[in-house]
Design a protein around this motif. Structure first.
Motif, mmCIF file in Angstrom:
data_model
loop_
_atom_site.group_PDB
_atom_site.id
_atom_site.type_symbol
_atom_site.label_atom_id
_atom_site.label_comp_id
_atom_site.label_asym_id
_atom_site.label_seq_id
_atom_site.Cartn_x
_atom_site.Cartn_y
_atom_site.Cartn_z
ATOM 1 N N GLY A 44 20.152 -9.519 3.534
ATOM 2 C CA GLY A 44 18.807 -9.909 3.154
ATOM 3 C C GLY A 44 17.885 -8.702 3.094
ATOM 4 N N VAL A 45 16.713 -8.891 2.491
ATOM 5 C CA VAL A 45 15.758 -7.798 2.285
ATOM 6 C C VAL A 45 14.365 -8.281 2.672
ATOM 7 N N THR A 46 13.587 -7.406 3.302
ATOM 8 C CA THR A 46 12.199 -7.707 3.653
ATOM 9 C C THR A 46 11.271 -6.718 2.962
ATOM 10 N N PHE A 47 10.262 -7.240 2.280
ATOM 11 C CA PHE A 47 9.210 -6.422 1.689
ATOM 12 C C PHE A 47 8.074 -6.370 2.707
ATOM 13 N N GLN A 48 7.942 -5.248 3.385
ATOM 14 C CA GLN A 48 6.925 -5.149 4.420
ATOM 15 C C GLN A 48 5.537 -5.072 3.802
ATOM 16 N N ASP A 49 4.555 -5.529 4.559
ATOM 17 C CA ASP A 49 3.175 -5.560 4.098
ATOM 18 C C ASP A 49 2.683 -4.142 3.817
ATOM 19 N N THR A 50 2.269 -3.888 2.590
ATOM 20 C CA THR A 50 1.725 -2.588 2.203
ATOM 21 C C THR A 50 0.859 -2.759 0.966
ATOM 22 N N LYS A 51 -0.172 -1.948 0.872
ATOM 23 C CA LYS A 51 -1.035 -2.010 -0.307
ATOM 24 C C LYS A 51 -0.444 -1.248 -1.497
ATOM 25 N N GLU A 52 0.664 -0.524 -1.298
ATOM 26 C CA GLU A 52 1.228 0.318 -2.348
ATOM 27 C C GLU A 52 2.152 -0.482 -3.275
ATOM 28 N N ASN A 152 -1.332 -6.637 -6.418
ATOM 29 C CA ASN A 152 -0.439 -6.470 -5.275
ATOM 30 C C ASN A 152 -0.448 -7.704 -4.371
ATOM 31 N N PRO A 153 0.596 -8.532 -4.458
ATOM 32 C CA PRO A 153 0.681 -9.694 -3.576
ATOM 33 C C PRO A 153 1.100 -9.360 -2.150
ATOM 34 N N PHE A 154 1.510 -8.101 -1.896
ATOM 35 C CA PHE A 154 2.077 -7.730 -0.603
ATOM 36 C C PHE A 154 1.152 -6.869 0.243
ATOM 37 N N GLY A 155 -0.135 -6.807 -0.066
ATOM 38 C CA GLY A 155 -1.027 -5.910 0.658
ATOM 39 C C GLY A 155 -2.012 -6.599 1.569
ATOM 40 N N ALA A 156 -1.656 -7.760 2.093
ATOM 41 C CA ALA A 156 -2.616 -8.583 2.842
ATOM 42 C C ALA A 156 -3.258 -7.845 4.007
ATOM 43 N N LYS A 157 -2.477 -7.078 4.757
ATOM 44 C CA LYS A 157 -3.013 -6.464 5.973
ATOM 45 C C LYS A 157 -4.139 -5.497 5.670
ATOM 46 N N ASP A 158 -3.945 -4.607 4.689
ATOM 47 C CA ASP A 158 -4.990 -3.653 4.325
ATOM 48 C C ASP A 158 -6.162 -4.336 3.654
ATOM 49 N N PHE A 159 -5.873 -5.290 2.789
ATOM 50 C CA PHE A 159 -6.935 -5.916 2.003
ATOM 51 C C PHE A 159 -7.809 -6.850 2.835
ATOM 52 N N THR A 160 -7.289 -7.346 3.972
ATOM 53 C CA THR A 160 -8.074 -8.255 4.827
ATOM 54 C C THR A 160 -8.473 -7.604 6.139
ATOM 55 N N GLN A 161 -8.334 -6.251 6.237
ATOM 56 C CA GLN A 161 -8.653 -5.525 7.459
ATOM 57 C C GLN A 161 -7.915 -6.101 8.665
ATOM 58 N N GLY A 162 -6.646 -6.449 8.446
ATOM 59 C CA GLY A 162 -5.797 -6.900 9.536
ATOM 60 C C GLY A 162 -5.879 -8.370 9.871
ATOM 61 N N GLU A 163 -6.727 -9.110 9.187
ATOM 62 C CA GLU A 163 -6.851 -10.540 9.482
ATOM 63 C C GLU A 163 -5.621 -11.324 9.026
ATOM 64 N N GLU A 164 -4.941 -10.846 7.981
ATOM 65 C CA GLU A 164 -3.730 -11.491 7.499
ATOM 66 C C GLU A 164 -2.631 -10.441 7.374
ATOM 67 N N ARG A 249 -5.406 13.779 -5.195
ATOM 68 C CA ARG A 249 -4.277 13.960 -4.297
ATOM 69 C C ARG A 249 -3.975 12.692 -3.513
ATOM 70 N N ASN A 250 -2.720 12.194 -3.651
ATOM 71 C CA ASN A 250 -2.230 11.016 -2.955
ATOM 72 C C ASN A 250 -3.017 9.748 -3.253
ATOM 73 N N SER A 251 -3.904 9.777 -4.272
ATOM 74 C CA SER A 251 -4.803 8.654 -4.464
ATOM 75 C C SER A 251 -4.077 7.380 -4.826
ATOM 76 N N ALA A 252 -3.048 7.472 -5.662
ATOM 77 C CA ALA A 252 -2.350 6.274 -6.075
ATOM 78 C C ALA A 252 -1.508 5.683 -4.950
ATOM 79 N N LEU A 253 -1.279 6.483 -3.917
ATOM 80 C CA LEU A 253 -0.396 6.033 -2.860
ATOM 81 C C LEU A 253 -1.112 5.747 -1.548
ATOM 82 N N ASP A 254 -2.225 6.430 -1.309
ATOM 83 C CA ASP A 254 -2.785 6.421 0.044
ATOM 84 C C ASP A 254 -4.182 5.824 0.163
ATOM 85 N N HIS A 255 -4.777 5.306 -0.923
ATOM 86 C CA HIS A 255 -6.147 4.812 -0.818
ATOM 87 C C HIS A 255 -6.257 3.391 -1.319
#
Length: 255
Positions: A44-52, A152-164, A249-255
């Motif tokens: 099995g595979v898990t897509f971990q929560d990330t905004k990237e 991005n359906p997988f970025g809940a943690k960053d997009f909700t400031q940790g609420e989800e 620099r790193n904008s597409a990946l880190d912000h």
């Protein structure tokens, strides 16, 4: 189009299948990007929560949003330099199906997002529509002023400031399909009702392309026999690769 996600030696993690469904309506290019990810007989595979992620475009400088101050740039060798931001010819702006605009669309949820502006004398709109069957519909948007335009359906943690938080797992033998529609429109920015009509075509309310064209009011749709990269090439002046040398620099990946 088929792809394999693997680890050494190799270990196959995921198989993907992406049929292409391009359509044209006068002054518009419509591309349905439908990708099915299937996990073979593994653990099995898990897509971990990330905004990237998850589905995105990098647009031309002219469709970025005007900004002030200095920007940190890196070249192909990784050398960094600071450069004063230039806004000549930079005309882009976002607006969402929920009525939010500008830089404020980042981290919000919406059924569709419209990036519009002008390249020279030509007005251009690039719209991405989410699909009700997608994970996390309506999706979060990782849409930035520097030209990164991503759903991005997988970025809940960053997009909700940790609420989800969403760590999405696929067990062995299971699959998931992601469906996105891209509309590239030449001319005046499409009003909400026309974008909504195109979104209805995505979700199957409008069953025939000719019905859609009448609803949208921009002519009769016709099939085109070209692939996804070739379709992008038809409007290549608004789309450019990630490695264009102007990315902060790193904008597409880190912000």
């Amino acid at each position: 189009m088929h792809a394999r996600w693997a680890l050494p030696p190799p270990i196959l993690l995921i198989r993907t299948e992406t049929p292409q469904r391009p359509v044209t309506i006068p002054d518009n290019c419509i591309i349905d990007r439908i990708t099915t990810l299937t996990v073979p007989a593994t653990e099995g595979v898990t897509f971990q929560d990330t905004k990237e992620g998850m589905f995105g475009l990098r647009v031309a400088r002219q469709l970025e949003l005007p900004s002030e101050g200095d920007v940190l740039l890196t070249d192909a060798s990784g050398n960094a330099r600071t450069e004063k931001q230039r806004n000549e010819g930079v005309t882009g702006n976002y607006r969402s199906s929920e009525g939010i605009s500008g830089e404020k669309v980042w981290s919000t949820r919406a059924r569709w997002m419209d990036l519009y502006g002008a390249i020279g004398d030509e007005k251009i709109s690039v719209i991405i529509c989410d699909h009700p069957k997608n994970v996390s519909y309506p999706t979060w948007w990782h849409a930035r002023g520097y030209g990164l335009f991503s759903a991005n359906p997988f970025g809940a943690k960053d997009f909700t400031q940790g609420e989800e938080e969403l760590n999405f797992s696929l067990p062995s033998g299971d699959s998931v399909t992601f469906r996105y529609r891209i509309v590239v429109s030449a001319g005046p920015d499409l009003p909400d009702e026309k974008i909504n009509a195109l979104e209805q075509l995505v979700i199957g309310i409008v069953r025939h392309r000719t019905d859609c064209s009448r609803k949208v009011g921009i002519g009769i749709a016709q099939d085109l026999a070209f692939s996804f990269p070739e379709a992008l090439g038809a409007r290549r002046k608004w789309a450019q690769p990630f490695g264009n040398g102007r990315r902060p620099r790193n904008s597409a990946l880190d912000h």
